[in-house]
Design an enzyme around this catalytic site. Structure first.
Site, PDB file in Angstrom:
ATOM      1  N   ASP A 242      -5.856 -29.321 -30.316  1.00  0.00           N
ATOM      2  CA  ASP A 242      -5.885 -30.650 -29.667  1.00  0.00           C
ATOM      3  C   ASP A 242      -7.201 -31.389 -29.936  1.00  0.00           C
ATOM      4  O   ASP A 242      -7.211 -32.560 -30.308  1.00  0.00           O
ATOM      5  CB  ASP A 242      -5.695 -30.521 -28.156  1.00  0.00           C
TER       6      ASP A 242
ATOM      7  N   TYR B  64      -0.476 -41.053 -25.093  1.00  0.00           N
ATOM      8  CA  TYR B  64       0.264 -41.619 -26.237  1.00  0.00           C
ATOM      9  C   TYR B  64       1.573 -42.281 -25.813  1.00  0.00           C
ATOM     10  O   TYR B  64       2.330 -42.756 -26.641  1.00  0.00           O
ATOM     11  CB  TYR B  64       0.537 -40.540 -27.293  1.00  0.00           C
TER      12      TYR B  64
ATOM     13  N   GLY C 234       8.833 -33.299 -29.634  1.00  0.00           N
ATOM     14  CA  GLY C 234       9.042 -33.859 -30.969  1.00  0.00           C
ATOM     15  C   GLY C 234       8.647 -32.868 -32.060  1.00  0.00           C
ATOM     16  O   GLY C 234       8.852 -33.141 -33.259  1.00  0.00           O
TER      17      GLY C 234
ATOM     18  N   LYS D  34      -0.260 -22.037 -22.082  1.00  0.00           N
ATOM     19  CA  LYS D  34      -1.424 -22.117 -22.976  1.00  0.00           C
ATOM     20  C   LYS D  34      -2.557 -21.140 -22.619  1.00  0.00           C
ATOM     21  O   LYS D  34      -3.229 -20.632 -23.507  1.00  0.00           O
ATOM     22  CB  LYS D  34      -1.990 -23.544 -22.982  1.00  0.00           C
TER      23      LYS D  34
HETATM   24  P1  NAD Z   1      -3.876 -32.216 -17.027  1.00  0.00           P
HETATM   25  O1  NAD Z   1      -2.864 -32.151 -15.933  1.00  0.00           O
HETATM   26  O2  NAD Z   1      -4.407 -30.952 -17.584  1.00  0.00           O
HETATM   27  O3  NAD Z   1      -5.129 -33.093 -16.525  1.00  0.00           O
HETATM   28  C1  NAD Z   1      -4.913 -34.269 -15.763  1.00  0.00           C
HETATM   29  C2  NAD Z   1      -6.217 -35.055 -15.678  1.00  0.00           C
HETATM   30  O4  NAD Z   1      -5.917 -36.351 -15.131  1.00  0.00           O
HETATM   31  C3  NAD Z   1      -7.257 -34.422 -14.765  1.00  0.00           C
HETATM   32  O5  NAD Z   1      -8.552 -34.686 -15.281  1.00  0.00           O
HETATM   33  C4  NAD Z   1      -7.057 -35.190 -13.458  1.00  0.00           C
HETATM   34  O6  NAD Z   1      -8.207 -35.184 -12.630  1.00  0.00           O
HETATM   35  C5  NAD Z   1      -6.767 -36.574 -13.999  1.00  0.00           C
HETATM   36  N1  NAD Z   1      -6.057 -37.443 -13.061  1.00  0.00           N
HETATM   37  C6  NAD Z   1      -4.828 -37.247 -12.520  1.00  0.00           C
HETATM   38  N2  NAD Z   1      -4.519 -38.276 -11.702  1.00  0.00           N
HETATM   39  C7  NAD Z   1      -5.575 -39.130 -11.717  1.00  0.00           C
HETATM   40  C8  NAD Z   1      -5.850 -40.367 -11.086  1.00  0.00           C
HETATM   41  N3  NAD Z   1      -4.967 -40.959 -10.267  1.00  0.00           N
HETATM   42  N4  NAD Z   1      -7.040 -40.971 -11.358  1.00  0.00           N
HETATM   43  C9  NAD Z   1      -7.946 -40.393 -12.200  1.00  0.00           C
HETATM   44  N5  NAD Z   1      -7.733 -39.226 -12.812  1.00  0.00           N
HETATM   45  C10 NAD Z   1      -6.559 -38.598 -12.585  1.00  0.00           C
HETATM   46  O7  NAD Z   1      -3.204 -33.116 -18.163  1.00  0.00           O
HETATM   47  P2  NAD Z   1      -3.481 -33.081 -19.744  1.00  0.00           P
HETATM   48  O8  NAD Z   1      -2.584 -32.099 -20.360  1.00  0.00           O
HETATM   49  O9  NAD Z   1      -4.942 -32.968 -19.959  1.00  0.00           O
HETATM   50  O10 NAD Z   1      -2.970 -34.531 -20.161  1.00  0.00           O
HETATM   51  C11 NAD Z   1      -3.709 -35.712 -19.914  1.00  0.00           C
HETATM   52  C12 NAD Z   1      -3.131 -36.849 -20.763  1.00  0.00           C
HETATM   53  O11 NAD Z   1      -3.393 -36.560 -22.139  1.00  0.00           O
HETATM   54  C13 NAD Z   1      -1.608 -36.990 -20.653  1.00  0.00           C
HETATM   55  O12 NAD Z   1      -1.275 -38.354 -20.754  1.00  0.00           O
HETATM   56  C14 NAD Z   1      -1.086 -36.255 -21.871  1.00  0.00           C
HETATM   57  O13 NAD Z   1       0.161 -36.755 -22.315  1.00  0.00           O
HETATM   58  C15 NAD Z   1      -2.183 -36.580 -22.875  1.00  0.00           C
HETATM   59  N6  NAD Z   1      -2.283 -35.596 -23.972  1.00  0.00           N
HETATM   60  C16 NAD Z   1      -2.303 -36.094 -25.214  1.00  0.00           C
HETATM   61  C17 NAD Z   1      -2.392 -35.238 -26.294  1.00  0.00           C
HETATM   62  C18 NAD Z   1      -2.396 -35.829 -27.662  1.00  0.00           C
HETATM   63  O14 NAD Z   1      -2.254 -35.066 -28.640  1.00  0.00           O
HETATM   64  N7  NAD Z   1      -2.563 -37.127 -27.792  1.00  0.00           N
HETATM   65  C19 NAD Z   1      -2.502 -33.854 -26.084  1.00  0.00           C
HETATM   66  C20 NAD Z   1      -2.502 -33.375 -24.776  1.00  0.00           C
HETATM   67  C21 NAD Z   1      -2.378 -34.268 -23.712  1.00  0.00           C
END
Ligand code: NAD
Length: 289
Positions: free
Chosen positions: A109, A237, A23, A73
């Site tokens: 972030d 989100y 987006g 990143k």
């Molecule tokens: P990542 O792949 O770097 O990390 C994944 C995390 O989820 C790890 O801590 C992992 O251990 C955990 N995990 C995975 N499966 C699991 C399970 N079944 N039970 C418990 N823990 C589990 O991912 P990320 O980039 O850190 O993203 C995480 C979330 O945050 C996503 O939903 C992403 O869309 C969101 N996010 C939001 C923003 C924002 O601006 N709001 C920014 C970045 C990421």
């Protein structure tokens, strides 16, 4: 567009892969147009192997900067001339600013997360925060909360590959922000999780749990942990209101959705590129409803 793009229009972009769903181009181009800034923003599908070429292009095309998404990143870090404190500690960059060929890497972030909480009337300074997750989003939130004066951070992660990353984050925060108490626990230790939440002001989910297509899942199985004076925030989100947030809201907690973090991390990058505030309210109305 015919009237907007000229021979002087500056270029910004997003690099990473995949980027087709992003987006960001819509959000930034809308904001440039709204503020009459002569910039255009495009998404470029860039693999890790192509990062050196992308960095060279940023310099060659005198781009004002670029956002960086997965899987690039961490890779871009080694090409930066300077890093923000959070980017240095985390070892990841999501925003590159090009000042006449000098590249500075930032990670917005965590700043976006803290800013969004502030907009919701919640400060992290002096607070105890329990954060579930040790991946990219969680690490950014943990480091920024520590830098912004959180008193104590309790990290919970399942014993997967990210647990090691959590240990590294604990080590980094202890070294860089010695005033902040930080610990890592196993997310499967429900008793410890409940105890840490009981003494926390803020609970955050930054795992994949609750994200589509797992929107019926929450890491919090015992909803009795949700007290009225606990703030509950999600990085997820999609959906806007996760199961965890629905359960917390039903128990009377103040809830904060991941959409605000997304909006404010973009607004922070916009400010780094332009020195101006993004028209946040309008962007929210247009793209985050
Ligand atoms: P990542 O792949 O770097 O990390 C994944 C995390 O989820 C790890 O801590 C992992 O251990 C955990 N995990 C995975 N499966 C699991 C399970 N079944 N039970 C418990 N823990 C589990 O991912 P990320 O980039 O850190 O993203 C995480 C979330 O945050 C996503 O939903 C992403 O869309 C969101 N996010 C939001 C923003 C924002 O601006 N709001 C920014 C970045 C990421």
């Amino acid at each position: 567009m015919k009237r907007r793009i000229s021979g002087r229009t500056g270029l910004l972009g997003l690099i990473g892969t995949p980027v087709g769903h992003s987006g960001s181009p819509a959000m930034y181009n809308y904001s440039f147009q709204r503020l009459q800034l002569d910039y255009a923003y495009l998404a470029f599908d860039i693999t890790v192997e192509k990062v050196p070429d992308a960095i060279a292009a940023i310099k060659t095309f005198k781009m004002r900067g670029s956002n960086v998404t997965m899987p690039c990143k961490s890779e871009v870090v080694k090409y930066m001339d300077e890093l923000s404190p959070a980017a240095r500690i985390i070892g990841a960059v999501n925003t590159i600013v090009n000042d006449d060929g000098k590249l500075t890497g930032h990670i917005t972030d965590g700043i976006g997360f803290v800013r969004n909480l502030k907009e919701e009337g919640v400060e992290v300074k002096g607070k105890k925060i329990t954060i579930m997750g040790a991946g990219g989003a969680a690490t950014a939130i943990q480091v920024q909360c520590a830098l912004d004066g959180a008193r104590e951070i309790s990290i919970f992660n399942m014993k997967d590959a990210f647990y090691e990353k959590g240990l590294k984050t604990v080590e980094n925060i202890k070294k860089e922000v010695p005033g902040c108490v930080v610990n890592l626990y196993d997310l499967d230790d429900t008793e410890k999780l409940n105890a840490e939440i009981a003494s926390s002001d803020i609970l955050v989910n930054a795992t994949l749990v609750g994200m589509r297509p797992n929107e019926d899942k929450s890491n919090i199985k015992e909803t009795s942990v949700f007290r009225k004076d606990l703030v509950v925030a999600d990085a997820v989100y999609n959906p806007k209101k996760t199961k965890m947030l629905e359960d917390a809201e039903a128990a009377g907690c103040k809830i904060v959705s991941g959409t605000g973090m997304l909006l404010w991390q973009g607004a922070e990058a916009f400010k780094l590129y332009t020195g101006l505030e993004m028209p946040v309210e309008e962007v929210k109305e247009q793209f985050f409803k």
